[in-house]
Design an enzyme around this catalytic site. Structure first.
Site, mmCIF file in Angstrom:
data_model
loop_
_atom_site.group_PDB
_atom_site.id
_atom_site.type_symbol
_atom_site.label_atom_id
_atom_site.label_comp_id
_atom_site.label_asym_id
_atom_site.label_seq_id
_atom_site.Cartn_x
_atom_site.Cartn_y
_atom_site.Cartn_z
ATOM 1 N N PHE A 156 34.831 122.103 32.115
ATOM 2 C CA PHE A 156 34.175 120.892 31.662
ATOM 3 C C PHE A 156 34.906 120.430 30.412
ATOM 4 C CE2 PHE A 156 30.642 123.108 34.276
ATOM 5 C CZ PHE A 156 30.832 121.936 34.980
ATOM 6 N N TYR A 212 40.169 120.193 35.559
ATOM 7 C CA TYR A 212 40.599 118.805 35.824
ATOM 8 C C TYR A 212 41.833 118.461 36.145
ATOM 9 C CZ TYR A 212 36.313 117.906 32.845
ATOM 10 O OH TYR A 212 34.919 118.146 32.304
ATOM 11 N N ASP A 231 37.162 124.071 39.619
ATOM 12 C CA ASP A 231 38.812 124.086 39.413
ATOM 13 C C ASP A 231 38.788 123.085 38.079
ATOM 14 O OD1 ASP A 231 40.104 122.319 42.076
ATOM 15 O OD2 ASP A 231 38.412 121.791 40.827
ATOM 16 N N HIS A 258 24.421 120.311 39.517
ATOM 17 C CA HIS A 258 25.580 120.057 39.091
ATOM 18 C C HIS A 258 25.431 118.882 38.137
ATOM 19 C CE1 HIS A 258 29.978 119.259 38.256
ATOM 20 N NE2 HIS A 258 30.295 120.405 38.759
#
Length: 231
Positions: A86, A75, A73, A195
């Site tokens: 990102f 920031y 989701d 991740h």
């Protein structure tokens, strides 16, 4: 940019509008719209800002998608999210996961560390940077996980899988890897790694060499490779 009536002013590139037209009339999408309106009416701060919720779709037309990077989701801090997973706007300090992405890019390709964290240049080359949830409440990560966005973004992944060929899907972390079942791997490449978060990057993200593997795959299929360097 066209404004289909069923999207109530949502700007969508025509290729995406064609692929996802049916989604906007489904009950779940009306539920998302009502939820966001009520939250804003209640004074809640939602990220990214309304005009940028569909930024990934705007910047990367459907027929130009070469690579998909899947996030979770947006920031949830002020001024960070602008509709690309990102990525942050220029002038905003790159968050730790993005710094680790840049470190892997440097180690894989020998590129310098970028001076900012805005990935728009990737999007404009065909890197579709999709969050599974397209909105979040300020300072509450995962707060919009159950409002219906995943039905829309799953439909997005399925549309890419079925209508196109030779896309590289980058699935970083356990959440993204749950989406593997939506992808036809007989005609697309799926690359998986841990991740890039500081909590997991050293468990298989560092050293994955996904950036070079993407360009090797694209080149093999006579598709222009991605210029990963961020100017």
């Amino acid at each position: 940019m066209q404004h289909p009536s069923s999207t109530s002013g949502i700007k969508l590139e025509p290729g995406w509008k064609e692929q996802l037209a049916n989604e906007f009339d489904k009950p779940y999408f009306n539920d998302i719209r009502r939820f966001l309106k009520s939250e804003k009416a209640a004074g809640k701060i939602i990220y990214p800002p309304g005009p940028e919720i569909f930024n990934a779709y705007t910047l990367t037309p459907f027929h130009q998608v070469k690579v998909v990077i899947l996030g979770q989701d947006p920031y949830h801090g002020e001024g960070q999210a602008h509709g690309l997973c990102f990525s942050v706007r220029k002038g905003v300090k790159p968050p730790p996961s993005l710094v680790n992405i840049f470190k892997e890019m440097r180690n894989d390709l020998g590129l310098p560390m970028p001076s900012h964290g805005c990935l728009t240049a990737w999007a404009e080359q065909g890197v579709f940077m999709l969050n599974a949830m397209l909105t979040v409440e300020q300072n509450l990560p995962g707060s919009h996980r159950h409002i219906g966005w995943q039905m829309f973004t799953d439909a997005t992944i399925q549309a890419l899988s079925s209508a196109k060929a030779h896309i590289v899907f980058l699935l970083w972390g356990a959440f993204a890897q749950q989406k593997e079942v939506l992808i036809d791997q007989s005609k697309h490449l799926v690359l998986k790694a841990a991740h890039p978060s500081p909590f997991s990057a050293d468990k298989g993200f560092f050293g994955c060499k996904h950036f070079s593997q993407v360009n090797d795959w694209l080149t093999q299929h006579h598709i222009e490779p991605i210029k990963w360097q961020i100017e």
